[in-house]
Design a protein around this motif. Sequence first.
Motif, PDB file in Angstrom:
ATOM      1  N   ALA A 198       0.994  -1.129   0.007  1.00 47.58           N
ATOM      2  CA  ALA A 198      -0.079  -0.127  -0.015  1.00 47.58           C
ATOM      3  C   ALA A 198       0.832   1.168   0.133  1.00 47.58           C
ATOM      4  N   HIS A 199       0.857   2.336  -0.869  1.00 39.75           N
ATOM      5  CA  HIS A 199       1.083   3.339  -0.915  1.00 39.75           C
ATOM      6  C   HIS A 199       0.262   4.465  -0.525  1.00 39.75           C
ATOM      7  N   LEU A 200       0.453   5.109   0.621  1.00 44.18           N
ATOM      8  CA  LEU A 200      -0.542   6.155   1.228  1.00 44.18           C
ATOM      9  C   LEU A 200      -0.227   7.390   1.443  1.00 44.18           C
ATOM     10  N   VAL A 201      -0.958   8.287   1.369  1.00 44.78           N
ATOM     11  CA  VAL A 201      -0.830   9.718   1.708  1.00 44.78           C
ATOM     12  C   VAL A 201      -1.849   9.808   2.683  1.00 44.78           C
ATOM     13  N   VAL A 202      -1.428  10.614   4.234  1.00 43.29           N
ATOM     14  CA  VAL A 202      -2.504  11.070   5.098  1.00 43.29           C
ATOM     15  C   VAL A 202      -3.200  12.180   4.278  1.00 43.29           C
ATOM     16  N   ALA A 203      -4.340  12.457   4.005  1.00 43.91           N
ATOM     17  CA  ALA A 203      -5.003  13.440   3.300  1.00 43.91           C
ATOM     18  C   ALA A 203      -5.793  14.544   4.370  1.00 43.91           C
ATOM     19  N   ARG A 204      -5.850  13.966   5.473  1.00 41.52           N
ATOM     20  CA  ARG A 204      -6.629  14.584   6.607  1.00 41.52           C
ATOM     21  C   ARG A 204      -6.365  14.130   7.819  1.00 41.52           C
ATOM     22  N   GLY A 205      -6.165  14.949   8.881  1.00 38.59           N
ATOM     23  CA  GLY A 205      -5.949  14.229  10.239  1.00 38.59           C
ATOM     24  C   GLY A 205      -4.619  13.678  10.393  1.00 38.59           C
ATOM     25  N   GLU A 206      -4.456  12.722  11.361  1.00 42.29           N
ATOM     26  CA  GLU A 206      -3.237  12.385  11.835  1.00 42.29           C
ATOM     27  C   GLU A 206      -3.361  10.720  11.911  1.00 42.29           C
ATOM     28  N   LEU A 207      -2.597   9.731  11.206  1.00 41.15           N
ATOM     29  CA  LEU A 207      -2.596   8.307  11.303  1.00 41.15           C
ATOM     30  C   LEU A 207      -1.713   8.007  12.308  1.00 41.15           C
ATOM     31  N   ARG A 208      -1.855   7.291  13.203  1.00 46.49           N
ATOM     32  CA  ARG A 208      -0.970   6.557  14.049  1.00 46.49           C
ATOM     33  C   ARG A 208      -0.700   5.152  13.550  1.00 46.49           C
ATOM     34  N   LEU A 209       0.419   4.617  13.484  1.00 48.79           N
ATOM     35  CA  LEU A 209       0.736   3.251  12.659  1.00 48.79           C
ATOM     36  C   LEU A 209       1.956   2.559  13.679  1.00 48.79           C
ATOM     37  N   GLY A 210       1.655   1.504  13.809  1.00 50.96           N
ATOM     38  CA  GLY A 210       3.009   0.743  14.490  1.00 50.96           C
ATOM     39  C   GLY A 210       3.032  -0.616  13.827  1.00 50.96           C
TER      40      GLY A 210
END
Length: 128
Positions: free
Chosen positions: A64-76
């Motif tokens: 997956a190639h992702l862009v955070v378009a709005r907000g804030e992703l938290r990833l672990g």
Amino acid sequence: MTNSPDIPPALATTVDDISWEQTHPDGTRSATLVGARRPGVTFTYAFFIPAGFWDAPHSHSADAHLVVARGELRLGYGDRLDRDAVRRYPAGSFLYVPGGAVHFDGAEEETVLVGTAVGPWSTDYLDQ
């Protein structure tokens, strides 16, 4: 000039104008923006994460190639959901999540991701 049947029509949208196709019981939403989630086909999708939602450890069948378009992703990464082990990715961030990589994610504010992958696409949870 007309489009070839092999070329999808042009698309331009804003985060506010995404036509969500599915609302899931957990409050997340998804939409396929371009392409199809079929084997060998590139597709672009949007995914909405409601504030306070956390997803259990899982992997996907494709990169997956992702862009955070709005907000804030938290990833672990890892087989146990550990909110203290996540990194924060604010709007404008790019992420590459390899297929098969076990990860968990969430958001403390409404967050929208836009991603591109090649089908087939599946999400496989460790606890299932």
